[in-house]
Write a protein that holds these residues in place. Structure first.
Motif, PDB file in Angstrom:
ATOM      1  N   PHE A 132       0.837  -1.207   0.000  1.00 47.01           N
ATOM      2  CA  PHE A 132       0.000   0.000   0.000  1.00 47.01           C
ATOM      3  C   PHE A 132       0.869   1.253   0.000  1.00 47.01           C
ATOM      4  CE2 PHE A 132      -3.773  -2.527   1.052  1.00 47.01           C
ATOM      5  CZ  PHE A 132      -4.750  -1.823   0.375  1.00 47.01           C
ATOM      6  N   PHE A 133       1.935   1.228   0.788  1.00 53.09           N
ATOM      7  CA  PHE A 133       2.880   2.351   0.789  1.00 53.09           C
ATOM      8  C   PHE A 133       3.501   2.550  -0.595  1.00 53.09           C
ATOM      9  CE2 PHE A 133       7.540   2.985   0.911  1.00 53.09           C
ATOM     10  CZ  PHE A 133       7.550   4.362   1.101  1.00 53.09           C
ATOM     11  N   THR A 193      -0.799   9.325   9.337  1.00 49.11           N
ATOM     12  CA  THR A 193      -0.630   8.282   8.328  1.00 49.11           C
ATOM     13  C   THR A 193       0.467   8.610   7.321  1.00 49.11           C
ATOM     14  OG1 THR A 193      -2.445   9.297   7.075  1.00 49.11           O
ATOM     15  CG2 THR A 193      -2.988   7.429   8.490  1.00 49.11           C
ATOM     16  N   MET A 194       0.462   9.841   6.803  1.00 53.23           N
ATOM     17  CA  MET A 194       1.386  10.175   5.722  1.00 53.23           C
ATOM     18  C   MET A 194       2.762  10.585   6.237  1.00 53.23           C
ATOM     19  SD  MET A 194      -1.185  12.032   2.991  1.00 53.23           S
ATOM     20  CE  MET A 194      -0.051  11.827   1.614  1.00 53.23           C
ATOM     21  N   THR A 195       2.923  10.650   7.555  1.00 51.90           N
ATOM     22  CA  THR A 195       4.252  10.815   8.155  1.00 51.90           C
ATOM     23  C   THR A 195       4.553   9.637   9.058  1.00 51.90           C
ATOM     24  OG1 THR A 195       4.180  13.231   8.061  1.00 51.90           O
ATOM     25  CG2 THR A 195       5.702  12.250   9.627  1.00 51.90           C
ATOM     26  N   GLY A 196       3.723   9.421  10.080  1.00 51.92           N
ATOM     27  CA  GLY A 196       4.005   8.390  11.069  1.00 51.92           C
ATOM     28  C   GLY A 196       3.930   6.973  10.551  1.00 51.92           C
ATOM     29  N   LEU A 197       3.095   6.717   9.544  1.00 54.70           N
ATOM     30  CA  LEU A 197       2.944   5.366   9.007  1.00 54.70           C
ATOM     31  C   LEU A 197       3.506   5.263   7.592  1.00 54.70           C
ATOM     32  CD1 LEU A 197      -0.693   4.604  10.245  1.00 54.70           C
ATOM     33  CD2 LEU A 197       1.484   4.254  11.430  1.00 54.70           C
ATOM     34  N   SER A 202      -5.334   8.981  -0.315  1.00 54.17           N
ATOM     35  CA  SER A 202      -6.186   8.953   0.881  1.00 54.17           C
ATOM     36  C   SER A 202      -6.789   7.568   1.096  1.00 54.17           C
ATOM     37  CB  SER A 202      -7.301   9.996   0.761  1.00 54.17           C
ATOM     38  OG  SER A 202      -8.241   9.622  -0.216  1.00 54.17           O
ATOM     39  N   LEU A 203      -7.051   6.848   0.022  1.00 55.00           N
ATOM     40  CA  LEU A 203      -7.635   5.514   0.152  1.00 55.00           C
ATOM     41  C   LEU A 203      -6.601   4.479   0.579  1.00 55.00           C
ATOM     42  CD1 LEU A 203      -9.979   5.427  -3.006  1.00 55.00           C
ATOM     43  CD2 LEU A 203     -10.637   5.761  -0.611  1.00 55.00           C
ATOM     44  N   THR A 204      -5.343   4.659   0.174  1.00 53.34           N
ATOM     45  CA  THR A 204      -4.334   3.656   0.513  1.00 53.34           C
ATOM     46  C   THR A 204      -3.771   3.828   1.913  1.00 53.34           C
ATOM     47  OG1 THR A 204      -2.688   5.036  -0.619  1.00 53.34           O
ATOM     48  CG2 THR A 204      -3.616   3.202  -1.865  1.00 53.34           C
ATOM     49  N   TYR A 205      -3.805   5.046   2.454  1.00 52.93           N
ATOM     50  CA  TYR A 205      -3.282   5.228   3.806  1.00 52.93           C
ATOM     51  C   TYR A 205      -4.285   4.813   4.878  1.00 52.93           C
ATOM     52  CZ  TYR A 205       0.989   7.555   2.333  1.00 52.93           C
ATOM     53  OH  TYR A 205       2.222   7.823   1.789  1.00 52.93           O
ATOM     54  N   GLY A 206      -5.564   4.759   4.551  1.00 52.11           N
ATOM     55  CA  GLY A 206      -6.568   4.335   5.518  1.00 52.11           C
ATOM     56  C   GLY A 206      -6.325   2.938   6.063  1.00 52.11           C
ATOM     57  N   LEU A 250     -12.547  11.247   5.387  1.00 52.10           N
ATOM     58  CA  LEU A 250     -12.668   9.945   4.737  1.00 52.10           C
ATOM     59  C   LEU A 250     -11.537   9.017   5.167  1.00 52.10           C
ATOM     60  CD1 LEU A 250     -14.295   8.304   2.625  1.00 52.10           C
ATOM     61  CD2 LEU A 250     -12.674   9.112   0.909  1.00 52.10           C
ATOM     62  N   LEU A 251     -10.382   9.578   5.447  1.00 51.03           N
ATOM     63  CA  LEU A 251      -9.254   8.790   5.926  1.00 51.03           C
ATOM     64  C   LEU A 251      -9.584   8.115   7.249  1.00 51.03           C
ATOM     65  CD1 LEU A 251      -6.279   8.031   5.487  1.00 51.03           C
ATOM     66  CD2 LEU A 251      -5.658  10.148   6.645  1.00 51.03           C
ATOM     67  N   LEU A 252     -10.255   8.859   8.151  1.00 47.48           N
ATOM     68  CA  LEU A 252     -10.665   8.277   9.432  1.00 47.48           C
ATOM     69  C   LEU A 252     -11.667   7.144   9.230  1.00 47.48           C
ATOM     70  CD1 LEU A 252     -11.120  11.495  11.590  1.00 47.48           C
ATOM     71  CD2 LEU A 252      -9.606   9.596  12.145  1.00 47.48           C
ATOM     72  N   VAL A 253     -12.621   7.360   8.340  1.00 49.18           N
ATOM     73  CA  VAL A 253     -13.629   6.343   8.054  1.00 49.18           C
ATOM     74  C   VAL A 253     -12.963   5.087   7.512  1.00 49.18           C
ATOM     75  CG1 VAL A 253     -15.677   5.808   6.685  1.00 49.18           C
ATOM     76  CG2 VAL A 253     -15.394   8.090   7.661  1.00 49.18           C
ATOM     77  N   ASN A 254     -12.011   5.275   6.611  1.00 50.53           N
ATOM     78  CA  ASN A 254     -11.285   4.159   6.020  1.00 50.53           C
ATOM     79  C   ASN A 254     -10.541   3.374   7.091  1.00 50.53           C
ATOM     80  OD1 ASN A 254     -10.102   2.486   4.137  1.00 50.53           O
ATOM     81  ND2 ASN A 254      -9.063   4.103   3.015  1.00 50.53           N
TER      82      ASN A 254
END
Length: 494
Positions: free
Chosen positions: A122-123, A246-250, A412-416, A468-472
């Motif tokens: 995913f990354f 997500t886009m920094t920590g993960l 946004s969909l892949t980091y969820g 949407l990221l939170l929902v994902n």
């Protein structure tokens, strides 16, 4: 400004990067490539993260969008601060205590090898397409204003850009990138300040007058409270917080530099400092955007509009004024900032994609030092450069500006799923069948995409924004919890 002067500037820019690369990477070993020998200076890393966190798209879009959204983006930037604090408190200790090189090794330790590969893939998908989109934007600008004059084909322009990135990153890796990113951040900040100065000179305002005009002007609104709108403050703030997490920590691309600091304490100081610096930089970008529109109004400059709809093309406001109205110095500053923002995020991707593929997919250890492993690493590094080139050429073949929006949605969909995987691993002691994560991480983004497409008709005009990221992440967490039913808890120390 003539194409020849632009070309000389670009050559000088890369000579500078290659010089820094030579000085930092001439004695680099495998550990220098992957972790910077865990000896990076924390404040140099913090400075370098500025350009790394801002893409060329952000550099252009944030100032331009002020004309239609005022300072609404500051709501997101405030969420970033909260997100970086959460990373420093929760994620950095988790990764440092395990001495990780790839952060997705945690998923293997917690769930198994299949989940590790899912997180890494995913990354890779998100970073490859996102970096290609950003490079496509800057390559288009350079092609239009420089290389088209010399009849250089687009494929050669992009090949040269990626070739130079490979050249200054293949040996030193993270050890080199910490310093080149810091240099490019300094150039980015200088470019913003020069542009603001050029606008103020054109308007015959002092910096104090400019601040007063922006603060009392029509674009100064920061907080928005329409709960249906995408820029409703809680949605932007918590969405920004989760984007940072997500886009920094993960994200291996961002965390690999943080993990190169000497100690956990220094890594935390790096993130705390960076959280405040990035907020100040976003305020500068938004203030510059307001000044751009004041300049247009003062001199009766018509903004660029869509030929069909007549809508204002906000992403073209900054480039148009910088390259055609603010003078040669501002034009050089614009290209400097655009190049620094784009290359800082793109060049590090080659190293971090190589790291993740080498460790997470192939299963090698970063401590492997023999010559065959070094050759394998270099081959993977070059292979990602070729993949980046092919992805950019695909964007060029499709030739649709909306493709950039699609790529950002894909991010946004892949980091969820990564958010859900790490949250479940950290906050739950339940175990799951390792391969169940594959099904969950495919189903959750698909469901979120459907909800986003149907949300307007389902809930009375409500539109999904950054939340949407939170929902994902929630759907991923729920799916993992479902597959954990009936499974015994695993003793695992976070």
């Amino acid at each position: 400004m003539s194409p020849g002067l632009f070309l000389l500037f670009i050559i000088g820019y890369f000579v500078l990067l290659l010089t820094v690369s030579y000085l930092t990477g001439r004695k680099a070993d495998m550990q220098a490539y992957f972790t910077g020998n865990r000896n990076s200076v924390w404040y140099v890393v913090a400075i370098g993260l500025i350009a790394d966190s801002l893409s060329g798209v952000t550099y252009i879009s944030v100032p331009g969008k002020v004309g239609t959204a005022s300072f609404a983006y500051l709501q997101v930037a405030l969420g970033y601060v909260a997100g970086y604090i959460a990373i420093a408190v929760i994620l950095l200790p988790l990764f440092y205590n395990r001495n990780l090189t790839s952060i997705y090794t945690y998923l293997r330790q917690r769930f198994g090898p299949a989940t590790q590969k899912v997180g890494a893939l995913f990354f890779m998908l998100s970073r490859l397409t996102g970096s290609a989109a950003r490079l496509y934007v800057v390559a288009g600008v350079l092609q239009l204003f420089v290389f088209e004059h010399y009849r250089v084909p687009f494929v050669l322009t992009v090949s040269l850009m990626i070739g130079l990135m490979l050249l200054y990153t293949y040996r030193g890796g993270i050890k080199t990138l910490v310093w080149t990113d810091a240099l490019q951040s300094a150039l980015l900040l200088a470019a913003v300040c020069v542009t603001i100065r050029a606008i103020c000179d054109g308007l015959q305002w002092s910096l104090g007058e400019a601040v007063e005009k922006v603060a009392g002007g029509p674009y100064a609104q920061v907080f928005f409270w329409d709960w249906k709108a995408a820029n409703f403050f809680p949605k932007d703030f918590f969405g920004g917080m989760m984007i940072a997490v997500t886009m920094t920590g993960l994200d291996q691309n961002m965390m690999q530099k943080n993990l190169s600091c000497r100690t956990l304490g220094e890594a935390k100081k790096n993130l705390y400092s960076f959280s405040l610096i990035q907020l100040a930089v976003h305020v500068l970008l938004l203030g510059m955007g307001a000044l751009l529109y004041e300049y247009m109004r003062a001199f009766g400059i018509a903004g660029p509009v869509d030929a069909v709809t007549g809508a204002l093309l906000t992403d073209q406001v900054f480039p148009s004024l910088a390259l055609h109205h603010l003078g040669a110095f501002a034009a050089v500053a614009f290209v400097t900032g655009l190049t620094a923002a784009t290359f800082s995020s793109a060049d590090s991707v080659l190293t971090t994609l190589t790291t993740s593929f080498y460790i997470d997919i192939l299963g090698h250890a970063s401590e492997d030092m023999d010559g065959s492993k070094r050759r394998l690493r270099n081959t993977i590094h070059t292979g990602w450069g070729i993949a980046l080139l092919l992805t950019i050429l695909l964007f060029k073949a499709l030739n649709r500006s909306a493709l950039i929006d699609t790529v950002l949605l894909l991010a946004s969909l892949t980091y969820g799923p990564m958010l859900g995987l790490f949250a479940f691993g950290i906050f739950s002691k339940r175990s799951i069948p390792d391969k169940a994560s594959i099904l969950v991480c495919l189903a959750s983004p698909a469901l979120c995409y459907w909800l986003r497409q149907q949300s307007g008709s389902l809930w009375g005009g409500y539109r999904f924004g950054n939340e949407l990221l939170l929902v994902n992440g929630f759907f991923t967490y729920a799916g993992l919890w479902f597959f954990s039913l009936g499974k015994k808890e695993r003793p695992f120390k976070n």
